[in-house]
Design a protein around this motif. Sequence first.
Motif, PDB file in Angstrom:
ATOM      1  N   ARG A 111       7.510 -10.532   1.979  1.00  0.00           N
ATOM      2  CA  ARG A 111       6.920 -10.348   3.306  1.00  0.00           C
ATOM      3  C   ARG A 111       7.362  -8.986   3.830  1.00  0.00           C
ATOM      4  NH1 ARG A 111       4.700 -14.564   5.376  1.00  0.00           N
ATOM      5  NH2 ARG A 111       6.091 -16.045   4.358  1.00  0.00           N
ATOM      6  N   PHE A 112       6.476  -8.255   4.527  1.00  0.00           N
ATOM      7  CA  PHE A 112       6.744  -6.834   4.707  1.00  0.00           C
ATOM      8  C   PHE A 112       6.228  -6.296   6.040  1.00  0.00           C
ATOM      9  CE2 PHE A 112       5.446  -2.323   3.766  1.00  0.00           C
ATOM     10  CZ  PHE A 112       6.729  -1.810   3.736  1.00  0.00           C
ATOM     11  N   THR A 113       7.053  -5.436   6.662  1.00  0.00           N
ATOM     12  CA  THR A 113       6.629  -4.644   7.817  1.00  0.00           C
ATOM     13  C   THR A 113       6.746  -3.171   7.466  1.00  0.00           C
ATOM     14  OG1 THR A 113       7.292  -6.285   9.471  1.00  0.00           O
ATOM     15  CG2 THR A 113       7.132  -3.999  10.201  1.00  0.00           C
ATOM     16  N   LEU A 114       5.646  -2.446   7.541  1.00  0.00           N
ATOM     17  CA  LEU A 114       5.679  -0.994   7.416  1.00  0.00           C
ATOM     18  C   LEU A 114       5.815  -0.388   8.801  1.00  0.00           C
ATOM     19  CD1 LEU A 114       5.365   1.691   5.854  1.00  0.00           C
ATOM     20  CD2 LEU A 114       2.909   1.535   6.341  1.00  0.00           C
ATOM     21  N   ALA A 115       6.926   0.291   9.034  1.00  0.00           N
ATOM     22  CA  ALA A 115       7.077   1.069  10.260  1.00  0.00           C
ATOM     23  C   ALA A 115       6.518   2.452   9.956  1.00  0.00           C
ATOM     24  CB  ALA A 115       8.535   1.135  10.680  1.00  0.00           C
ATOM     25  N   ARG A 116       5.260   2.680  10.377  1.00  0.00           N
ATOM     26  CA  ARG A 116       4.571   3.925  10.048  1.00  0.00           C
ATOM     27  C   ARG A 116       5.173   5.042  10.898  1.00  0.00           C
ATOM     28  NH1 ARG A 116       2.254   9.038  10.164  1.00  0.00           N
ATOM     29  NH2 ARG A 116       0.646   9.174   8.561  1.00  0.00           N
ATOM     30  N   GLY A 117       6.045   5.805  10.262  1.00  0.00           N
ATOM     31  CA  GLY A 117       6.765   6.849  10.967  1.00  0.00           C
ATOM     32  C   GLY A 117       5.977   8.132  11.075  1.00  0.00           C
ATOM     33  N   SER A 118       6.589   9.116  11.745  1.00  0.00           N
ATOM     34  CA  SER A 118       5.942  10.411  11.922  1.00  0.00           C
ATOM     35  C   SER A 118       6.964  11.408  12.433  1.00  0.00           C
ATOM     36  CB  SER A 118       4.768  10.304  12.906  1.00  0.00           C
ATOM     37  OG  SER A 118       5.170   9.684  14.118  1.00  0.00           O
ATOM     38  N   MET A 119       6.695  12.681  12.161  1.00  0.00           N
ATOM     39  CA  MET A 119       7.477  13.792  12.704  1.00  0.00           C
ATOM     40  C   MET A 119       6.507  14.919  13.053  1.00  0.00           C
ATOM     41  SD  MET A 119      10.788  14.001  10.109  1.00  0.00           S
ATOM     42  CE  MET A 119       9.797  14.348   8.654  1.00  0.00           C
ATOM     43  N   ALA A 148      -3.396   8.996  12.282  1.00  0.00           N
ATOM     44  CA  ALA A 148      -3.047   8.355  11.015  1.00  0.00           C
ATOM     45  C   ALA A 148      -2.326   7.039  11.245  1.00  0.00           C
ATOM     46  CB  ALA A 148      -2.182   9.296  10.173  1.00  0.00           C
ATOM     47  N   THR A 149      -1.480   6.998  12.271  1.00  0.00           N
ATOM     48  CA  THR A 149      -0.777   5.759  12.582  1.00  0.00           C
ATOM     49  C   THR A 149      -1.757   4.682  13.023  1.00  0.00           C
ATOM     50  OG1 THR A 149       1.217   6.983  13.221  1.00  0.00           O
ATOM     51  CG2 THR A 149       1.008   4.729  14.020  1.00  0.00           C
ATOM     52  N   VAL A 208       2.434  -3.893  10.591  1.00  0.00           N
ATOM     53  CA  VAL A 208       2.666  -2.463  10.780  1.00  0.00           C
ATOM     54  C   VAL A 208       3.240  -2.237  12.177  1.00  0.00           C
ATOM     55  CG1 VAL A 208       1.615  -0.160  10.835  1.00  0.00           C
ATOM     56  CG2 VAL A 208       0.758  -1.885   9.218  1.00  0.00           C
ATOM     57  N   ALA A 209       4.233  -1.351  12.266  1.00  0.00           N
ATOM     58  CA  ALA A 209       4.800  -0.937  13.549  1.00  0.00           C
ATOM     59  C   ALA A 209       4.601   0.565  13.715  1.00  0.00           C
ATOM     60  CB  ALA A 209       6.283  -1.279  13.619  1.00  0.00           C
ATOM     61  N   VAL A 210       4.603   1.015  14.960  1.00  0.00           N
ATOM     62  CA  VAL A 210       4.506   2.444  15.280  1.00  0.00           C
ATOM     63  C   VAL A 210       5.926   2.993  15.352  1.00  0.00           C
ATOM     64  CG1 VAL A 210       3.775   4.120  17.008  1.00  0.00           C
ATOM     65  CG2 VAL A 210       2.332   2.123  16.495  1.00  0.00           C
ATOM     66  N   ARG A 222       4.531  -3.591  17.188  1.00  0.00           N
ATOM     67  CA  ARG A 222       5.882  -3.275  17.609  1.00  0.00           C
ATOM     68  C   ARG A 222       6.197  -1.787  17.440  1.00  0.00           C
ATOM     69  NH1 ARG A 222       8.484  -7.700  18.828  1.00  0.00           N
ATOM     70  NH2 ARG A 222      10.608  -6.915  18.583  1.00  0.00           N
ATOM     71  N   LEU A 223       7.334  -1.381  18.021  1.00  0.00           N
ATOM     72  CA  LEU A 223       7.762   0.018  17.993  1.00  0.00           C
ATOM     73  C   LEU A 223       9.152   0.108  17.371  1.00  0.00           C
ATOM     74  CD1 LEU A 223       6.436  -0.676  21.069  1.00  0.00           C
ATOM     75  CD2 LEU A 223       6.651   1.777  21.254  1.00  0.00           C
ATOM     76  N   HIS A 224       9.368   1.166  16.573  1.00  0.00           N
ATOM     77  CA  HIS A 224      10.664   1.337  15.914  1.00  0.00           C
ATOM     78  C   HIS A 224      11.010   2.815  15.829  1.00  0.00           C
ATOM     79  CE1 HIS A 224      14.056   0.540  13.347  1.00  0.00           C
ATOM     80  NE2 HIS A 224      13.576   1.280  12.362  1.00  0.00           N
ATOM     81  N   THR A 225      12.308   3.130  15.977  1.00  0.00           N
ATOM     82  CA  THR A 225      12.791   4.496  15.786  1.00  0.00           C
ATOM     83  C   THR A 225      14.294   4.457  15.580  1.00  0.00           C
ATOM     84  OG1 THR A 225      12.684   6.763  16.656  1.00  0.00           O
ATOM     85  CG2 THR A 225      13.225   5.014  18.232  1.00  0.00           C
ATOM     86  N   HIS A 226      14.892   5.623  15.313  1.00  0.00           N
ATOM     87  CA  HIS A 226      16.348   5.762  15.249  1.00  0.00           C
ATOM     88  C   HIS A 226      16.871   6.023  16.659  1.00  0.00           C
ATOM     89  CE1 HIS A 226      15.076   7.022  11.157  1.00  0.00           C
ATOM     90  NE2 HIS A 226      16.219   6.482  10.765  1.00  0.00           N
TER      91      HIS A 226
END
Length: 462
Positions: free
Chosen positions: A156-164, A188-189, A207-209, A235-239
């Motif tokens: 089971r999987f969540t892709l946190a589609r990152g960006s810079m 793209a996100t 998928v998360a942003v 959902r939202l994810h970051t460092h």
Amino acid sequence: MAAEAAPPRTVIENCAIATVDADDTEYASGYVVIAGNRIEALGAGRAPEGLENVVRRIDATGHLVTPGLINTHHHFYQWLTRGLATDHNLFDWLVALYPTWARIDEPMVYAAAQGSLAMMARGGVTTAMDHHYVYPRGAGDLSGAVIRAARELGVRFTLARGSMDRGEADGGLPPDFAVETLEGALAATEETVRQHHDSSFDAMTQVAVAPCSPFSVSTELMRQGAELARRLGVRLHTHGSETVEEEKFCHELFGMGPTDYFESTGWLGEDVWMAHCVHMNDADIAAFARTQTGVAHCPSSNARLAAGIARVPDMLAAGVPVGLGVDGTASNESGELHTELRNALLINRLGAHREAALNARQALRLGTYGGAQVLGRAGETGSLEPGKLADLVLWNLGTLAHASIADPVAALVLGAAAPVTASFVGGRQIVENGRLLHADEDEIARSTREEARRLARIAAEG
């Protein structure tokens, strides 16, 4: 009208069970009944008689059954750069490795995802996530490659589609050709969410942003990323608050600390989880608790990069949702989550709370129900309860390494890494006797070795 056929059932018996439910219910010897992709029943003693369509019975004597482990922070692509920059802090480590990471392409990312997922699955992970944020121009369908690898392994999987969007020219760390424009990253996100996100109860892919971090993205990308996620219902994810250098950076650039900056851009809330959160003061923790912002605690990576000890006991006492993360394997070379149960307990006992920081059951909860909370899936997985998805693991505690430890949860958390006899995702077995059932581990090892060498060669030539 014909009666509906009973779903195929798997019965697991004679095992210790740690349900990790709200009451931390445990059974010294009990049973679990899987019907289709759900947990139908569990309890003490033998399974009920007369169950229809039982296709398999497992005598799990000597085993502990727990919910499957849930990984809440990772960077799969880093599987190809393990063992480098081993004596660096975070910023120096990033400076050393970004020129290599900027050369990744689709075959590399696919192989790295296979390696990362394989190691976690072999060690009891049933739900994984990947924060992928490096999208060099012309590198191919990197998000699709990661999702394909997870689908093939059955995790089971969540892709946190990152960006810079803050490259070297704008004072960021990554090379300019490895970052996206603000508009390109958002578009793209959104396309990734629309193409791959499944909001159903038993979804295998979500998928998360996930813009990378305050020092690699613009304020507009943070702000518009939050707006995009909420418009799409993901959902939202970051460092966040990983190092003292990040704290200093935020004060210099934004005139405030990381938590206040996140709040100013819409990045606190029950739909948000942050990786690390090592350097949090009392006000930061209170803000996370008030907004129910989640935390992915990565003890091994924090130690590897000398980032510090996160205040996990204080977060839990305040009511902050906390899960566990492997983090990228360039800062946690083992790539395993089950070892993080032990490391979370041990490292937190080096902090202010000492022996009262965490116990074995709290550590197990971080790696299971806590992870489900921060991924927004606590109603579906993370504990063993009737009606929840049948994501569970049989740990063999009858071996030399564990046989003399009477408490099975203590054996799992404090003992050597326990062998996984069986791991199920939605009732489908994906591991048997420590080996993957739906992938060739030897082929994955060969592929990851070749792609790592190819990446090193390209980076050296570049």
